[in-house]
Design an enzyme around this catalytic site. Structure first.
Site, short mmCIF file in Angstrom:
data_model
loop_
_atom_site.label_atom_id
_atom_site.label_comp_id
_atom_site.label_asym_id
_atom_site.label_seq_id
_atom_site.Cartn_x
_atom_site.Cartn_y
_atom_site.Cartn_z
N SER A 222 0.85 -1.19 0.00
CA SER A 222 0.00 0.00 0.00
C SER A 222 0.88 1.24 0.00
O SER A 222 2.04 1.20 0.46
CB SER A 222 -0.91 0.01 1.23
N TYR A 235 -2.77 -0.64 10.14
CA TYR A 235 -2.68 -1.06 8.74
C TYR A 235 -1.34 -0.66 8.13
O TYR A 235 -0.67 -1.48 7.49
CB TYR A 235 -3.83 -0.42 7.97
#
Length: 392
Positions: A222, A235
């Protein structure tokens, strides 16, 4: 305007035109997705090279440097030289829905033998894959946090193949989005277990098959894995671990001929956000887990802002997964894949802002990410601010 008509300027213009035309032709031929940002960067680079060469270097030396710079830029434009897909076998994790589901369909259309792993082999996502895709595609039960299912999946694939060309680590969770202090420790553990430990475990088990094929290890990380984004402590930490793991594995596996790539998408609309109902359920659990003094310091008004983040994240994310699919395919099938890919809007700009600009510039930008929380402070900070203002 006599300087415009001078011979050196005309030579610079001629070289610029030749470079721009050649670069455009090569980009179109190889289906390079430049977009507005790519065109702007090309023009800006051309302008900088021409200015430096013309004004800071004299005569033929400046023109020579400019020509060499143009040639270097031209060579750096990627060539779309792909390997045949028909003889390749690839394992993809997290194919129940979202990106993994779309990637399994896309690779199947290209002729790849796809092993689509799912959390629920009897679920709707698995059924859709069986119904839509070719008979080549095999649906495999695989929870990336379950050691027994990982071993069983490897045994099943081994029974059909001598070597595995690719593994795509796609399975991932985001958990809840909130200030790092507020997130339950269970969210941190879940993100690390699925996003990092699961990927590392699967890599370890399947590497003998990858090494035999001298294949590809591709991880969907990501943009948050290398750029801090407010509210994503759990995350982002797990994706940062995955990104660094890929960087080290690239070095470790180089001698075996296995190529490693990490994909760092920006905001895309996948099932990683979960449903609105699931978000609401997590929100209540999140509020119930807070200590009374923490809840008092932050206040209900501040905590309520997290409930609307699901709608905001979905609304600002792109529903077109094509850029990610194309980059994963390039990582799997290109003769010379890149190590890092950054598909999506602002996927280059935001990390650049964090790395190369003063930190206060990025901090100001980061505060604008979630609109409904820009001007809301925790209760204790609002009280302190009110007290300070009244005293002044």
């Amino acid at each position: 305007m006599d300087w415009v008509q001078s011979e050196p300027v005309l030579l610079y213009l001629a070289v610029s035109a030749a470079f721009a035309g050649s670069a455009l032709h090569k980009s179109i031929k190889n289906k390079v997705k430049a977009g507005r940002s790519g065109v702007c960067w090309l023009l800006l680079s051309l302008l900088i090279m021409a200015t430096f060469s013309f004004f800071l270097l004299s005569g033929g030396a400046g023109l020579s440097v400019f020509i060499v710079s143009c040639i270097t830029c031209y060579i750096s434009i990627p060539v779309n030289d792909l390997l045949p897909a028909e003889d390749k076998a690839v394992l993809i994790t997290g194919c129940d829905s979202g990106l993994g589901h779309a990637l399994a369909k896309h690779l199947d259309e290209l002729g790849v033998l796809v092993f689509a792993s799912v959390l629920d082999k009897e679920g709707q996502g698995a059924e859709d894959l069986r119904r839509i895709c070719s008979s080549r595609l095999a649906v495999i039960q695989l929870d990336v946090t379950n050691s027994e299912e990982i071993k069983a999946a490897c045994s099943e694939i081994k029974s059909r193949l001598q070597g595995l060309w690719g593994v795509v680590h796609n399975a991932g969770v985001m958990g809840y989005v909130a200030d790092g202090e507020l997130l339950p420790i269970t969210v941190y553990k879940q993100c690390m277990d699925v996003n990092f430990i699961g990927a590392a475990h699967i890599t370890k088990v399947f590497l003998p098959l990858l090494r035999k094929a001298k294949g590809r290890l591709v991880s969907i990380s990501s943009m948050a894995g290398h750029t801090p984004i407010p509210g994503l402590a759990a995350y982002a930490a797990s994706k940062a671990a995955l990104t660094m793991y890929c960087a080290v594995m690239r070095q470790d596996l180089f001698k075996w001929g296995v190529k490693v790539a990490a994909i760092h998408p920006s905001g895309f609309r996948t099932n990683i956000f979960g449903s609105r109902e699931n978000w609401s359920s997590q929100s209540q659990s999140f509020l119930d887990s807070l200590m009374p003094d923490v809840k008092e310091d932050y206040g209900e008004e501040y905590l309520e802002t997290f409930k609307d983040l699901h709608r905001e994240m979905v609304a600002t994310s792109s529903s077109d997964l094509t850029p990610v699919l194309e980059d994963v395919c390039h990582a799997l099938l290109a003769r010379k894949p890149h190590f890092s890919y950054a598909p999506g809007r602002f996927a280059h700009f935001i990390p650049c802002l964090f790395r190369y600009f003063p930190l206060w510039v990025y901090d100001h930008f980061a505060r604008q990410i979630f609109k409904n929380r820009r001007n809301i402070l925790p209760r204790s900070l609002r009280r302190s601010q009110t007290t300070t203002n009244s005293r002044s």
